[in-house]
Design a protein around this motif. Structure first.
Motif, short mmCIF file in Angstrom:
data_model
loop_
_atom_site.label_atom_id
_atom_site.label_comp_id
_atom_site.label_asym_id
_atom_site.label_seq_id
_atom_site.Cartn_x
_atom_site.Cartn_y
_atom_site.Cartn_z
N TYR A 226 0.85 -1.21 0.00
CA TYR A 226 0.00 0.00 0.00
C TYR A 226 0.88 1.25 0.00
N GLN A 227 1.87 1.28 0.89
CA GLN A 227 2.73 2.45 1.00
C GLN A 227 3.59 2.64 -0.25
N ALA A 228 4.08 1.55 -0.80
CA ALA A 228 4.89 1.64 -2.02
C ALA A 228 4.06 2.17 -3.19
N MET A 229 2.80 1.73 -3.29
CA MET A 229 1.94 2.20 -4.38
C MET A 229 1.61 3.67 -4.22
N LYS A 230 1.46 4.14 -2.99
CA LYS A 230 1.24 5.57 -2.76
C LYS A 230 2.41 6.39 -3.29
N THR A 231 3.61 5.87 -3.12
CA THR A 231 4.80 6.54 -3.67
C THR A 231 4.74 6.59 -5.19
N LEU A 232 4.36 5.48 -5.82
CA LEU A 232 4.28 5.44 -7.28
C LEU A 232 3.19 6.35 -7.81
N LEU A 233 2.10 6.49 -7.06
CA LEU A 233 1.01 7.36 -7.49
C LEU A 233 1.42 8.83 -7.51
N LEU A 235 4.28 9.94 -8.58
CA LEU A 235 5.21 10.21 -9.67
C LEU A 235 4.54 11.06 -10.75
N GLU A 236 5.30 11.96 -11.33
CA GLU A 236 4.76 12.79 -12.41
C GLU A 236 4.43 11.95 -13.63
N ASN A 237 5.31 10.99 -13.90
CA ASN A 237 5.09 10.08 -15.02
C ASN A 237 4.71 8.71 -14.46
N ARG A 238 3.44 8.56 -14.14
CA ARG A 238 2.98 7.35 -13.49
C ARG A 238 3.16 6.12 -14.38
N PRO A 239 3.48 4.97 -13.78
CA PRO A 239 3.52 3.73 -14.56
C PRO A 239 2.12 3.32 -14.97
N THR A 240 2.05 2.52 -16.01
CA THR A 240 0.76 1.95 -16.41
C THR A 240 0.61 0.53 -15.89
N ALA A 241 1.71 -0.05 -15.43
CA ALA A 241 1.67 -1.42 -14.94
C ALA A 241 2.65 -1.57 -13.78
N ILE A 242 2.30 -2.46 -12.85
CA ILE A 242 3.14 -2.71 -11.67
C ILE A 242 3.32 -4.20 -11.51
N PHE A 243 4.58 -4.59 -11.35
CA PHE A 243 4.90 -5.96 -10.96
C PHE A 243 5.35 -5.93 -9.51
N ALA A 250 1.04 -6.91 -3.89
CA ALA A 250 0.13 -6.56 -4.99
C ALA A 250 -1.26 -6.20 -4.45
N ILE A 251 -1.73 -6.95 -3.47
CA ILE A 251 -3.04 -6.68 -2.88
C ILE A 251 -3.05 -5.32 -2.19
N GLY A 252 -1.96 -5.00 -1.50
CA GLY A 252 -1.84 -3.69 -0.88
C GLY A 252 -1.83 -2.57 -1.92
N ALA A 253 -1.14 -2.81 -3.03
CA ALA A 253 -1.10 -1.82 -4.11
C ALA A 253 -2.49 -1.59 -4.70
#
Length: 333
Positions: A226-233, A235-243, A250-253
């Motif tokens: 969850y916390q890692a995904m908040k960091t990715l969100l 980003l100015e250039n957000r990813p379209t996919a996360i591994f 993954a569930i937290g994300a």
């Protein structure tokens, strides 16, 4: 019936010292060993493990040890499934399992000392830690052992093809049109975390994905994801996919994405790693890299029993993984 605690009380030595004397440790002085053995004879003490081995020279018991930082041990679905596979295999050969801890009769021991005290024929260590002093003691001992989910060249080891699993995940996301792929990594202290990160970096280099990002997910927990995904969100250039390096990550994300008012897979595609039972039950169901947990347990049992019975050299067994396609991934244009 006389116990090892009675021997310790009579001689004035600790339980650990008595145990080490009975198991012929070289660091116990001849004088100390003599006093302990005299007490054993006087009090007619015969350890259960010795009595059971009079004819076969075996205790027909194997030790199980968990060395991990999550603090959940058998509750973790991966460990649970692996140990079940191990248990089924060794039971068919007539072995019992003993789960070893660091305390005997209220006295602290090393895992190795406890294993020797119990007289087990061998040890299976489930270890998420890449470098642990307790595991090193077991590996360096003469007691047959197998290490699950970590790596060493000095002992039998069994683990999934973590690096290849990461490559499969990125390969699939790339085939769906994703070019900005992020990774939520597992803790760098763990062998699997490092291997899955290596696989991700290898695939990123292969496809020249210069926009890739890495967010530390910690010890494979839902909150870490969850916390890692908040960091990715952010980003100015957000990813379209996360591994993610684990299904819990993954569930937290996915939860963080939902809380941000976004959607999986419309806004983000997600792939996990493990294929825990929950992955197929959540909505949307999680695309993931499946570990053959039963096979890991079975292979660990086979290697350990071979070493016990035939004194075989250390063997490395890498169990294949596979991509399980579900609902959290989507092609983009």
């Amino acid at each position: 019936m006389t116990t090892i605690y009675d021997i310790a009380k009579k001689t004035g030595f600790s339980i650990t010292t008595v145990s080490r004397a009975l198991n012929n440790y070289t660091d116990v002085s001849p004088k100390t060993k003599k006093l302990i053995l005299e007490a054993v004879e006087d009090m007619h003490y015969y350890p259960n493990s010795v009595a059971r081995t009079l004819s076969t020279k075996k205790s027909w018991a194997l030790g199980i040890i968990f060395v991990e930082d999550l603090g959940i041990g058998m509750k973790h679905p991966f460990f649970n499934s692996v140990i079940e596979g191990f248990k089924k295999s060794v039971e068919q050969k007539g072995y019992d399992l003993i789960f070893l801890n660091r305390y005997v009769g209220g006295e602290k021991m090393t895992y190795l000392d406890h294993a020797l005290h119990r007289g087990v024929d061998g040890i299976a260590v489930v270890s998420s830690n890449y470098d642990d002093v307790e595991v090193e003691k077991i590996i360096g001992s003469s007691l047959p052992n197998v290490i699950i989910d970590s790596h060493t060249s000095k002992s039998n080891v069994v683990y999934s093809d973590n690096m290849r699993g990461s490559e499969l995940a990125v390969d699939y996301l790339y085939s769906l049109g994703h070019r900005n792929i992020a990774h939520i990594s597992g803790h760098s202290k763990t062998f699997v975390g490092l291997e899955r990160l290596r696989g991700f970096k290898s695939a990123v280099e292969k496809y020249q994905l210069h926009n890739s990002s890495i967010a530390e997910g910690g010890l494979f927990s839902v909150d870490g994801g969850y916390q890692a995904m908040k960091t990715l969100l952010q980003l100015e250039n957000r990813p379209t996919a996360i591994f993610a390096a684990g299904d819990n990550l993954a569930i937290g994300a996915m939860k963080a994405i939902k809380d941000a008012g976004l959607n999986v897979p419309d806004d983000f595609s997600i792939i996990g790693f493990d294929d825990i039972e929950l992955s197929g039950q959540i909505s949307p169901s999680l695309t993931t890299i499946k570990q053959d947990m039963d096979k890991i347990g079975e292979q660990a049992a086979e290697l350990l029993l071979q070493q016990i019975n035939h004194k075989t050299d250390p063997t490395i067994s890498i169990v294949p993984v596979e991509l399980i396609k579900r609902e959290t991934t989507k092609a983009i244009k």
